[in-house]
Design a protein around this motif. Structure first.
Motif, PDB file in Angstrom:
ATOM      1  N   ILE A   1      34.492 -71.486 -11.845  1.00  9.86           N
ATOM      2  CA  ILE A   1      35.783 -71.932 -12.375  1.00  9.86           C
ATOM      3  C   ILE A   1      35.552 -72.792 -13.616  1.00  9.86           C
ATOM      4  CG2 ILE A   1      36.960 -71.862 -10.150  1.00  9.86           C
ATOM      5  CD1 ILE A   1      36.660 -74.964 -10.064  1.00  9.86           C
ATOM      6  N   GLY A   2      36.578 -72.879 -14.454  1.00 13.61           N
ATOM      7  CA  GLY A   2      36.532 -73.760 -15.606  1.00 13.61           C
ATOM      8  C   GLY A   2      37.285 -75.042 -15.298  1.00 13.61           C
TER       9      GLY A   2
ATOM     10  N   SER B   1      40.712 -73.599 -14.294  1.00 14.38           N
ATOM     11  CA  SER B   1      40.923 -72.190 -14.624  1.00 14.38           C
ATOM     12  C   SER B   1      40.177 -71.311 -13.633  1.00 14.38           C
ATOM     13  CB  SER B   1      40.411 -71.927 -16.049  1.00 14.38           C
ATOM     14  OG  SER B   1      40.511 -70.558 -16.363  1.00 14.38           O
ATOM     15  N   HIS B   2      40.761 -70.159 -13.353  1.00 15.02           N
ATOM     16  CA  HIS B   2      40.152 -69.200 -12.427  1.00 15.02           C
ATOM     17  C   HIS B   2      38.990 -68.451 -13.078  1.00 15.02           C
ATOM     18  CE1 HIS B   2      40.014 -66.242  -9.156  1.00 15.02           C
ATOM     19  NE2 HIS B   2      40.789 -67.070  -8.493  1.00 15.02           N
TER      20      HIS B   2
ATOM     21  N   PRO C   1      49.212 -64.927  -8.582  1.00 13.39           N
ATOM     22  CA  PRO C   1      50.561 -65.022  -8.008  1.00 13.39           C
ATOM     23  C   PRO C   1      51.096 -66.435  -7.822  1.00 13.39           C
ATOM     24  CG  PRO C   1      48.964 -64.388  -6.329  1.00 13.39           C
ATOM     25  CD  PRO C   1      48.234 -64.395  -7.636  1.00 13.39           C
ATOM     26  N   ALA C   2      50.212 -67.416  -7.649  1.00 13.91           N
ATOM     27  CA  ALA C   2      50.673 -68.781  -7.396  1.00 13.91           C
ATOM     28  C   ALA C   2      49.869 -69.769  -8.238  1.00 13.91           C
ATOM     29  CB  ALA C   2      50.542 -69.135  -5.921  1.00 13.91           C
ATOM     30  N   ILE C   3      50.567 -70.787  -8.716  1.00 17.97           N
ATOM     31  CA  ILE C   3      49.935 -71.894  -9.429  1.00 17.97           C
ATOM     32  C   ILE C   3      50.031 -73.114  -8.512  1.00 17.97           C
ATOM     33  CG2 ILE C   3      50.017 -73.394 -11.470  1.00 17.97           C
ATOM     34  CD1 ILE C   3      49.309 -70.508 -12.154  1.00 17.97           C
ATOM     35  N   TYR C   4      48.951 -73.858  -8.432  1.00 13.81           N
ATOM     36  CA  TYR C   4      48.921 -75.054  -7.597  1.00 13.81           C
ATOM     37  C   TYR C   4      48.876 -76.290  -8.479  1.00 13.81           C
ATOM     38  CZ  TYR C   4      48.070 -71.888  -3.748  1.00 13.81           C
ATOM     39  OH  TYR C   4      48.197 -70.889  -2.828  1.00 13.81           O
TER      40      TYR C   4
ATOM     41  N   ALA D   1      39.750 -76.121  -3.300  1.00 10.98           N
ATOM     42  CA  ALA D   1      38.915 -74.911  -3.281  1.00 10.98           C
ATOM     43  C   ALA D   1      39.681 -73.725  -2.703  1.00 10.98           C
ATOM     44  CB  ALA D   1      37.632 -75.162  -2.483  1.00 10.98           C
ATOM     45  N   ASN D   2      40.438 -73.950  -1.645  1.00  6.92           N
ATOM     46  CA  ASN D   2      41.206 -72.883  -1.012  1.00  6.92           C
ATOM     47  C   ASN D   2      42.293 -72.341  -1.943  1.00  6.92           C
ATOM     48  OD1 ASN D   2      41.848 -71.432   1.623  1.00  6.92           O
ATOM     49  ND2 ASN D   2      43.827 -72.324   1.123  1.00  6.92           N
ATOM     50  N   SER D   3      42.888 -73.226  -2.746  1.00 10.32           N
ATOM     51  CA  SER D   3      43.931 -72.816  -3.690  1.00 10.32           C
ATOM     52  C   SER D   3      43.371 -71.837  -4.720  1.00 10.32           C
ATOM     53  CB  SER D   3      44.509 -74.036  -4.403  1.00 10.32           C
ATOM     54  OG  SER D   3      45.095 -74.920  -3.474  1.00 10.32           O
ATOM     55  N   ILE D   4      42.120 -72.024  -5.071  1.00  5.73           N
ATOM     56  CA  ILE D   4      41.486 -71.132  -6.053  1.00  5.73           C
ATOM     57  C   ILE D   4      41.069 -69.808  -5.402  1.00  5.73           C
ATOM     58  CG2 ILE D   4      39.496 -70.880  -7.599  1.00  5.73           C
ATOM     59  CD1 ILE D   4      39.703 -74.063  -7.774  1.00  5.73           C
TER      60      ILE D   4
END
Length: 199
Positions: A78-79, A103-104, A152-155, A194-197
Motif C-alpha cells: 500500500i502507499g 492508497s491501495h 467499492p468502499a472508502i474508509y 488492515a481489514n479495510s484495505i
C-alpha cells in the motif's frame, strides 16, 4: 472552500448523503498482532506526545508509527501519504491537503487508488473532524471513479492519536461507527485499518 471547511451537516446536504449511525460496526474484525517495534515506539513516544499536546507531536509520535505498522502488516503493498495536496473537485470544495491518505497501490510518488482517509482531530474534537473526513472520502470516491479503480468502499478515521473513530462510504451512504477505539486497543485499530484495505 476546502475539506476543512465542511461540517458533517454541510457535507451531507451539499452532496445528498445518507448518514447511518452504527454500533460495533467493526466488532467482527480481528485484532492483529503488532510488531515489537510499534510497541516500543508507542511506549517511548506516547507520554512525550501527550505532554507536548500538539497535533504535530501526536501525528509524528503516535499516528505515523501506527500507519507504518499497517503498511508493514500488508507487506508494503500500500502507499502511505502524509500532508499531500488532493485537489479533486475545487468547484465543490473538494480540495486541500489530507493529513494522511492510504492508497491501495504500492506506488509512492503519486496517489493512484485512495482507499483510507485519516484526519487528525483539531483541538482533540473527534466529532468536529467528521465533516472534513467525509469530504475527503467523497473526493477519494470521485477520484477512483474517474481513474476506473474498482474500489467499492472508502474508509475513513478521525483520530486524536489516542482515540480513533471509523467511517465507511459506499455509494451515497456514510456509515459512522458510534464507538471509539482507544490506543490500548492498538491491535484492534491496526486490524480495522488492515481489514479495510483487504476488503
Amino acid at each position: 472552500m476546502a475539506y476543512s471547511d465542511f461540517s458533517l451537516e454541510k457535507v451531507k446536504k451539499n452532496f445528498g448523503l445518507t448518514i447511518c449511525d452504527r454500533i460495533d460496526m467493526f466488532s467482527e474484525v480481528a485484532e492483529v498482532e503488532c510488531s515489537a517495534l510499534l510497541a516500543e515506539n508507542l511506549r517511548e513516544n506516547v507520554t512525550l506526545a501527550l505532554a507536548s499536546n500538539t497535533e504535530k507531536s501526536r501525528s509524528e509520535m503516535i499516528i505515523t508509527p501506527i500507519l507504518i505498522e499497517v503498511r508493514k502488516q500488508l507487506k508494503y503493498q500500500i502507499g502511505l501519504f502524509s500532508g499531500i495536496d488532493f485537489n479533486v473537485d475545487p468547484e465543490r470544495g473538494l480540495n486541500g491537503s489530507c493529513d494522511f491518505l492510504i492508497s491501495h497501490s504500492s506506488e509512492l510518488l503519486l496517489v493512484s487508488a485512495p482507499i483510507i482517509i485519516i484526519v487528525e482531530a483539531k483541538k482533540e474534537n473527534i466529532n468536529a473532524g467528521l465533516g472534513q473526513c467525509v469530504a475527503e472520502m467523497l473526493a477519494a470516491q470521485i477520484f477512483n471513479e474517474r481513474e476506473g479503480n474498482e474500489i467499492p468502499a472508502i474508509y475513513g478515521t478521525v483520530t486524536t492519536g489516542t482515540i480513533w473513530k471509523f467511517l465507511k462510504l459506499q455509494e451515497q451512504i456514510i456509515d459512522i461507527d458510534l464507538g471509539e477505539y482507544y490506543l490500548n486497543d492498538v491491535k484492534k485499530i491496526v486490524g480495522i485499518l488492515a481489514n479495510s484495505i483487504r476488503n
